[in-house]
Structures are given as C-alpha cells and as structure tokens.
Design a protein around this motif. Sequence first.
Motif, PDB file in Angstrom:
ATOM      1  N   THR A 173      -8.878  -3.039  -0.400  1.00 46.93           N
ATOM      2  CA  THR A 173      -8.738  -2.091  -1.507  1.00 46.93           C
ATOM      3  C   THR A 173      -9.134  -2.706  -2.845  1.00 46.93           C
ATOM      4  OG1 THR A 173      -6.418  -2.740  -1.641  1.00 46.93           O
ATOM      5  CG2 THR A 173      -6.934  -0.764  -0.376  1.00 46.93           C
TER       6      THR A 173
ATOM      7  N   SER B 161      -4.324   3.820   0.168  1.00 42.36           N
ATOM      8  CA  SER B 161      -5.225   2.660   0.171  1.00 42.36           C
ATOM      9  C   SER B 161      -6.322   2.791   1.219  1.00 42.36           C
ATOM     10  CB  SER B 161      -4.428   1.376   0.429  1.00 42.36           C
ATOM     11  OG  SER B 161      -3.867   1.402   1.716  1.00 42.36           O
TER      12      SER B 161
ATOM     13  N   SER C  78       0.814  -1.223   0.000  1.00 42.65           N
ATOM     14  CA  SER C  78       0.000   0.000   0.000  1.00 42.65           C
ATOM     15  C   SER C  78       0.832   1.251   0.000  1.00 42.65           C
ATOM     16  CB  SER C  78      -0.895   0.006   1.243  1.00 42.65           C
ATOM     17  OG  SER C  78      -0.097   0.104   2.405  1.00 42.65           O
TER      18      SER C  78
ATOM     19  N   SER D 251     -15.473  -2.956  -0.942  1.00 42.06           N
ATOM     20  CA  SER D 251     -14.405  -1.972  -1.117  1.00 42.06           C
ATOM     21  C   SER D 251     -14.257  -1.094   0.128  1.00 42.06           C
ATOM     22  CB  SER D 251     -14.705  -1.081  -2.325  1.00 42.06           C
ATOM     23  OG  SER D 251     -13.804   0.017  -2.374  1.00 42.06           O
ATOM     24  N   THR D 252     -13.019  -0.706   0.429  1.00 42.40           N
ATOM     25  CA  THR D 252     -12.772   0.221   1.534  1.00 42.40           C
ATOM     26  C   THR D 252     -13.434   1.574   1.289  1.00 42.40           C
ATOM     27  OG1 THR D 252     -10.695   0.880   0.478  1.00 42.40           O
ATOM     28  CG2 THR D 252     -10.571  -0.817   2.173  1.00 42.40           C
TER      29      THR D 252
END
Length: 406
Positions: free
Chosen positions: A124, A392, A80, A142-143
């Motif tokens: 991510t 991220s 990340s 998804s984040t």
Amino acid sequence: DAMRNWQFARIQRLVAHAYAHVPFYRARYQAVSFTPRDLRTWDDFHRLPVVCKDDVIANYPERMLDSRCRRDALIVSRSSGSSGKVLDVAYDSAAMLVFVMAGLRLYRMGFAYWPWHRQVYIYTSPYPLNSLCGLYPMTFISTLAPVADVVAQLVALQPALLVCYPSHLAEIAAASTPAQRAAMRLRCISVNSEMSTQAERDRLSALFGCAVLDEYSSEELTRIAAQCCHHTYHLFEDINYIETLDDRDRPTSGVGTIAGTNLHNTAMPMIRYKQDDRGRLAAAPCACGWQFRHLTEFQGRRNDAFVLPSGKVLSSGFLLDATYEFLLAYRSAVRDFCLVQTARDRIVLQVVPGTGWNGEVRGMIAARFTGFLEAGVTFDVEAVDACIKTTSGKRNPIINLTTRHT
C-alpha cells in the motif's frame, strides 16, 4: 530449553519495564494485585491478563507508550483495518532494526538471498528504506498499479524476490504469458497478509517456476512465523513468545487462539496480545534443520469462522480449502470469489464470472458446497463485478458479517 530460558528472562525484563513505564500495563496488573516480583515461573506469566486490539485502540498513544519516549523519534505503523478497526503501533529504532533483519532471515528460508538480489514488493505504501545500507535493493510497486504495468515492471527489473498478497500474485499470473513469467527470472515469492491454501500456492509455484511461501506476521507482533522450503511454518521464537489459548484465555496444547509477546519492542510493549487467529503449536524436527516450534493447523481469523444454527463451527481455514478445492475445477469460469455468511442460516458465494461462467457451473458449485452445510442453511451463488476488499486492497475470501465489520 536454552531458547525457553532466554525468552523467560526477556519477558521478566519486559514486564518489569511495562509495569514501571507504561500506564496501561501498570493499571492492568495492579487491578489483579500483580507486581513484577511475582513473575517467577511460566505459570505466573500465563496468569497475566491478555491484551486485545480494543485495549490498544482505546489506550493509544498516551497510556500504551513508554512514558519516557520521544514520540517524534518512534516509527509508527498502521494496520490495514481488515477487521474494521484501525490501530497504530509504535516501535523504537532498535526494535525496528531487529524486525528488518528478521525479514532478511525469513527470505533466506526460501532461497539463497544474496546482497545483490533485488526485491520487488507490492504494497500500500513504500517502506522507509529502499535497501540495507546499499545492499538488498528493494523496489516498491503500489497495490493500485494496473496489473499490466506490474507485469511489465517485473519483466524489466527481473527481481530475485517478489513479495505481495496472494490475490495480487494470482492477478499477475492471469495477466502474464508463460514467456513473460519466465522473463521475470524470479527465484522466490513470499506471500502474506491474506489467507491462501497450500494447493493455491503450489499452483502459482508451478506457473512462476519458483517456490511460493507464506509468511504470517502482524503490525502488533511483527514476524510471527514463515514457511521454509519444506512448507513448515516455523515460529520466530527469538522475536515473539507465542502461545495458544482456549476460550477462557488459558494455554492449550490443542487448536486455540494465537497470542504473542513481542520480545523487543519496549516503546509500545505487546504482552500476551491476542491475534484472534487460530492454530496449534508443535515441536517436531523439520528437514530444513530449524529447531524452532511449528505453527500447525493454521485456521485463520476466529471472527471469520462460520457458526451454523446448530452451533457447529466451520473454520475459515476449512472454508477456504473447501472453496478453493472446487473452484480449481472451474478456473475459466471463476475469476475471483468471496464466501460470505450474512446470517446464521444463510451463506452467499460471491463470484466474479470468467469466460466459462454459465448456469450449469453455478448449479454444480452450489450443489458441491451445500454438501458441507447442515439442513436449514441457505446457500446462494451471486455474480458480482468485484468482491469485497479492505481499504488497503486486501482480498477477503471468507467474511462473517454476523460477527465483524468489513
């Protein structure tokens, strides 16, 4: 003893392989007049040069990969960039299978994880698979998904296992009602990638009604350690050989920099790779029955420690514990926080204010934290709309701007 003998035999083969087929290691070892025939004892191994992130970045891909590999057949994972530097790590399919199965074992350390149990992971990007041959189904969120949508999906899917960052779990807890959390029917939550305290995990465990256990891993070494149901961080001795190093890169029995040698990835070997996290290793019995060594006094990234004008070092683990201790008392006032050292003599606490935020709370927090510092160090509290995060979406609760990029 059997595990240590097995590790050493794997390391001998790995070092010989890297010397023969990976240009970076051949040049590094030739520079110190070392050949694989010289590796006869652990002391010999501990004299090998260490490898750092900058080495990997500078030599990838041409000099870091097995020269015989077909690159299009490798699985490439990208870190990340939480330290400001992004690197790629390549695995062959056989090594990746081992790491996937180690993940399965990791979750079984926390609860009875059966093939029909669904896992939801907040990350991510999606994994390259959504089940293990149709078993252990996995659902990706998804984040970047709105937290209200995440809560709704968890209620609808009722997964047995949730895998996410601790900061995302805290957001889910804040955005959900007790009835919604009960409806999720979670049996275990595994958190990773960000620093969190045991007190924080215990609070979240009480809210969700299941264990919240921490995992320690990296793109470079994959599975390193994970908490069992008794909160002990067990090393994954059959995945990596882990050592702790002093400031001269010599093995130490005290708190030191964590370094690891991955025992399976021959496509891109990681031999004595420095993680730059700090901790201590211990061998002691655990009620869960595991025989692997423990990771204790885990202090987080070395570069996130604060160095005061006198030279005194406050580890990121201590800082997180100290910050979380008094912020717990002001839950309604503080939605999020980030502790930043901008200079040797200046520290700033970024706070995302909640409904209970006011001047009195600001003053009490400042007075409490100032007590941890020495004379001449300025401490400020700043209200912000959002704290610093990585690209991220990872939360950075402790940041030293004097030693690293963000």
